[in-house]
Design an enzyme around this catalytic site. Structure first.
Site, PDB file in Angstrom:
ATOM      1  N   PHE A 177      -4.028   3.828  -0.078  1.00  0.00           N
ATOM      2  CA  PHE A 177      -4.544   4.290   1.180  1.00  0.00           C
ATOM      3  C   PHE A 177      -5.484   4.988   1.273  1.00  0.00           C
ATOM      4  CE2 PHE A 177      -4.942   5.902   5.235  1.00  0.00           C
ATOM      5  CZ  PHE A 177      -5.628   4.729   6.049  1.00  0.00           C
ATOM      6  N   CYS A 183       0.684  -1.106  -0.078  1.00  0.00           N
ATOM      7  CA  CYS A 183       0.039   0.050   0.270  1.00  0.00           C
ATOM      8  C   CYS A 183       0.796   1.184  -0.139  1.00  0.00           C
ATOM      9  CB  CYS A 183      -0.745  -0.161   1.355  1.00  0.00           C
ATOM     10  SG  CYS A 183      -1.761   1.632   1.687  1.00  0.00           S
ATOM     11  N   CYS A 184       0.466   2.223  -0.904  1.00  0.00           N
ATOM     12  CA  CYS A 184       1.020   3.621  -0.830  1.00  0.00           C
ATOM     13  C   CYS A 184      -0.036   4.743  -0.677  1.00  0.00           C
ATOM     14  CB  CYS A 184       2.173   3.974  -2.111  1.00  0.00           C
ATOM     15  SG  CYS A 184       1.152   3.810  -3.671  1.00  0.00           S
ATOM     16  N   TYR A 185       0.258   5.969  -0.998  1.00  0.00           N
ATOM     17  CA  TYR A 185      -0.897   7.031  -1.246  1.00  0.00           C
ATOM     18  C   TYR A 185      -1.920   6.534  -1.988  1.00  0.00           C
ATOM     19  CZ  TYR A 185       2.570   9.514   1.745  1.00  0.00           C
ATOM     20  OH  TYR A 185       3.409  10.036   2.623  1.00  0.00           O
TER      21      TYR A 185
END
Length: 104
Positions: free
Chosen positions: A92, A63-65
């Site tokens: 996210f 998961c990243c932004y």
């Protein structure tokens, strides 16, 4: 080896069934503010320890932004021998709108 894109709903099912490892590559402040329940923040400082300890046969969701940077990280993990690696589609920011109850 390569990674796959996973939709938030499918990732949620893996989370609820405890069938995947979730890693978050966002910065410490963002992770501390909120993150996917039971996820581990991963960066260069703990990467080697993570690689040494991780179950590479267990599905891993990165998961990243917004779901872009996680693709590179997921590809890296696939190249390190992880057999089933996913990049979370929408990151996210999308996850927290769909699954706020699964955030810490």
């Amino acid at each position: 080896m390569s990674f796959k894109i996973i939709q938030a709903q499918m990732a949620r099912e893996l989370l609820d069934q405890d069938k995947a490892t979730f890693v978050d590559i966002r910065d410490p402040q963002s992770f501390d503010a909120s993150h996917i329940r039971s996820s581990t923040r991963l960066d260069n400082s703990n990467l080697q320890a993570f690689l040494a300890a991780a179950d590479k046969a267990r599905p891993t969701v990165v998961c990243c932004y917004h779901g872009m940077s996680s693709q590179s990280a997921a590809q890296f993990l696939a190249e390190q021998g992880f057999s089933e690696v996913y990049s979370l589609d929408g990151g996210f920011e999308f996850w927290k709108t769909c699954h706020p109850d699964a955030c810490e």
